[in-house]
Design an enzyme around this catalytic site. Structure first.
Site, PDB file in Angstrom:
ATOM      1  N   SER A 112       0.813  -1.211   0.000  1.00 15.69           N
ATOM      2  CA  SER A 112       0.000   0.000   0.000  1.00 15.69           C
ATOM      3  C   SER A 112       0.853   1.270   0.000  1.00 15.69           C
ATOM      4  O   SER A 112       1.584   1.530  -0.958  1.00 15.69           O
ATOM      5  CB  SER A 112      -0.952  -0.042   1.200  1.00 15.69           C
ATOM      6  OG  SER A 112      -1.916   0.976   1.126  1.00 15.69           O
TER       7      SER A 112
ATOM      8  N   ASP B 235      10.602   5.057 -10.094  1.00 15.19           N
ATOM      9  CA  ASP B 235      10.275   5.669 -11.387  1.00 15.19           C
ATOM     10  C   ASP B 235      11.000   6.989 -11.605  1.00 15.19           C
ATOM     11  O   ASP B 235      11.252   7.374 -12.751  1.00 15.19           O
ATOM     12  CB  ASP B 235       8.766   5.896 -11.500  1.00 15.19           C
ATOM     13  CG  ASP B 235       8.018   4.604 -11.798  1.00 15.19           C
ATOM     14  OD1 ASP B 235       8.673   3.533 -11.842  1.00 15.19           O
ATOM     15  OD2 ASP B 235       6.784   4.651 -11.979  1.00 15.19           O
TER      16      ASP B 235
ATOM     17  N   LYS C 206      -0.823  -4.051  -3.228  1.00 19.37           N
ATOM     18  CA  LYS C 206      -2.087  -3.382  -2.884  1.00 19.37           C
ATOM     19  C   LYS C 206      -2.045  -1.980  -3.496  1.00 19.37           C
ATOM     20  O   LYS C 206      -1.475  -1.061  -2.930  1.00 19.37           O
ATOM     21  CB  LYS C 206      -2.293  -3.301  -1.377  1.00 19.37           C
ATOM     22  CG  LYS C 206      -3.607  -2.614  -0.983  1.00 19.37           C
ATOM     23  CD  LYS C 206      -3.761  -2.564   0.529  1.00 19.37           C
ATOM     24  CE  LYS C 206      -5.069  -1.859   0.907  1.00 19.37           C
ATOM     25  NZ  LYS C 206      -5.056  -0.416   0.619  1.00 19.37           N
TER      26      LYS C 206
END
Length: 447
Positions: A306, A317, A331
């Site tokens: 999460s 990224d 999640k």
């Protein structure tokens, strides 16, 4: 129809639900085939659907082995509707709301374990650091089969989850099937008052910081910045850091955004997308990197979930950190708590979140850049050598120009103590040192 069912039918019809076909508006029997096909594809609730619900309600109310009140039965109907959506949506009563508030503050009574409903099973996402569950050997991926010898009911897993909490000092026994094990075991524990410190910091070696975030709470971002500033003030600038998000079950989205922002000067952190306009949000980084561009390693595992995955995805990224470890939990959805009245609320999955590159990690997780198996290092069988270098030989020549410019480090990990206690962390430190050395040798203009 029974009087109770009739009253409910009247109530539902009076609500004028979208798509409801009222008794006064019978479907046309002369509609063309194309129109009939269109009607079949419409998401409608017709009178038969309402009758089925009210009949089932009346039967349960009248024939169930124990008397159940209308209010309790309606609460169970709402709870069942939400639990059938996904593992994270739920109907919260007063106790559930209080538990949620305690979770975000990091203070509650229980076992200190994050769990989720996965394929009808009660699965451990992660035990919290220093909790009774962690000390008892509960691990990510474990399946809880029984709570105090009462089997976990797939149709009412929330009831089993509620039993995990209780007064401090009270005993509890979980029957657990460990991941990759064929035999369940009973694990006895004692509930405690959990006062979780979400951020801990220390130096692994001079100039190399270890930052552990165990859960994302209201004050996690501020706590991280405060403690890191104190570390730098006491020990000087850091040449690199390891951010440990292993067995971090997540927490608040805003806290995850704050921790990501602490290591980014620019760029997207996360985007959320849902059906309602309020569910569509984007968060970007602000100038100011705690490490001033020094290398960063993020450790993850199957218990990284999460909000912790938001941080890992943002740093990966944006090419700000190397991710090491094992694939994360996966999640990738956001829950919103929507009040119904002063004592009830719905915790509803309202959006998916996407990493800066537009990836959804729902049910997929984040793949690490460098994979590390779940290994344990042990001391070799050979004993210590009496002669380890030229300096150990008798009558050796002394160095005529000893290098006194290098600072004397703390005792190096020559006996592999760190590797034996935490193999993944030892590997992360080795990679971090390599990155820091490469950065130091690269001309400043290249950064």
């Amino acid at each position: 129809m029974r009087p109770t069912a009739m009253r409910l039918l009247t109530l539902f019809t009076a609500l004028c639900l979208p798509g409801v076909v009222h008794a006064s508006d019978p479907p046309s029997t002369t509609a063309p085939a194309s129109a009939a096909s269109t009607m079949a594809q419409d998401d409608t609730v017709d009178l038969r659907d309402i009758r089925n619900f009210t009949r089932a309600y009346a039967i349960i109310r009248q024939a169930y082995v124990e008397k159940i009140s209308n209010r309790e039965l309606m609460d169970k109907a709402i709870a069942g509707m939400l639990s059938g959506l996904d593992p994270h949506s739920a109907y919260l009563g007063r106790k559930g709301l209080d538990n949620l508030a305690e979770d975000t503050s990091g203070r509650y009574s229980g076992l200190g374990v994050e769990v989720a409903q996965v394929n009808g099973e009660l699965m451990v996402v992660a035990p919290l650091d220093g909790s009774p569950a962690a000390r008892a050997g509960i691990r990510p991926g474990d399946v809880i089969l029984k709570v105090d010898q009462a089997p976990v009911d797939p149709a009412d897993i929330n009831a089993s989850i509620a039993k995990l909490r209780g007064a401090p000092g009270t005993p509890i026994t979980l029957t657990v099937l460990h991941d990759k094990s064929g035999l369940p075991v009973d694990v006895a524990m004692t509930r405690e008052r959990i006062a979780l410190t979400s951020v801990t910091l220390r130096e692994l070696e001079p100039g190399y910081a270890y930052l552990r975030v165990s859960q994302f709470q209201e004050d996690t971002s501020d706590d991280l910045q405060r403690k890191f500033t104190a570390l730098v003030k006491a020990n000087g600038p850091q040449r690199g850091a390891v951010l440990d998000l292993r067995s971090n079950p997540g927490g608040l989205l805003t806290a995850a955004v704050g921790v990501s922002d602490a290591f980014l000067d620019r760029g997207r952190i996360v985007r959320t997308r849902g059906r309602l306009p309020d569910a569509n949000m984007a968060f970007d980084a602000h100038a100011g990197d705690l490490l001033h561009g020094a290398p960063l390693i993020v450790l993850v595992d199957h218990g990284t979930a999460s909000a912790a995955e938001i941080v890992a995805g943002a740093l990966q990224d944006n090419h700000r950190a190397l991710i090491m470890g094992r694939r994360t939990f996966g999640k990738g959805v956001v829950q919103t708590v929507i009040p119904i009245d002063e004592n009830h609320a719905i915790k509803l999955t309202t959006a998916r979140y996407y990493t800066p590159d537009g990836r959804s990690i729902q049910a997929e997780g984040i793949a690490p850049d460098i994979r590390i198996a779940d290994l344990v290092a042990r001391q070799g069988d050979h004993g210590p050598s009496l002669i380890g270098s030229e300096a150990d030989l008798p009558n050796h020549l002394a160095n005529e120009q000893p290098d006194v410019s290098r600072p004397t480090p703390i005792k190096p990990d020559e006996d592999g103590a760190l590797a034996r206690s935490d193999y993944a962390l030892a590997q992360a430190l080795n990679v971090l040192k390599g990155l820091a050395l490469s950065r130091r040798q690269t001309p400043a203009a290249a950064h």
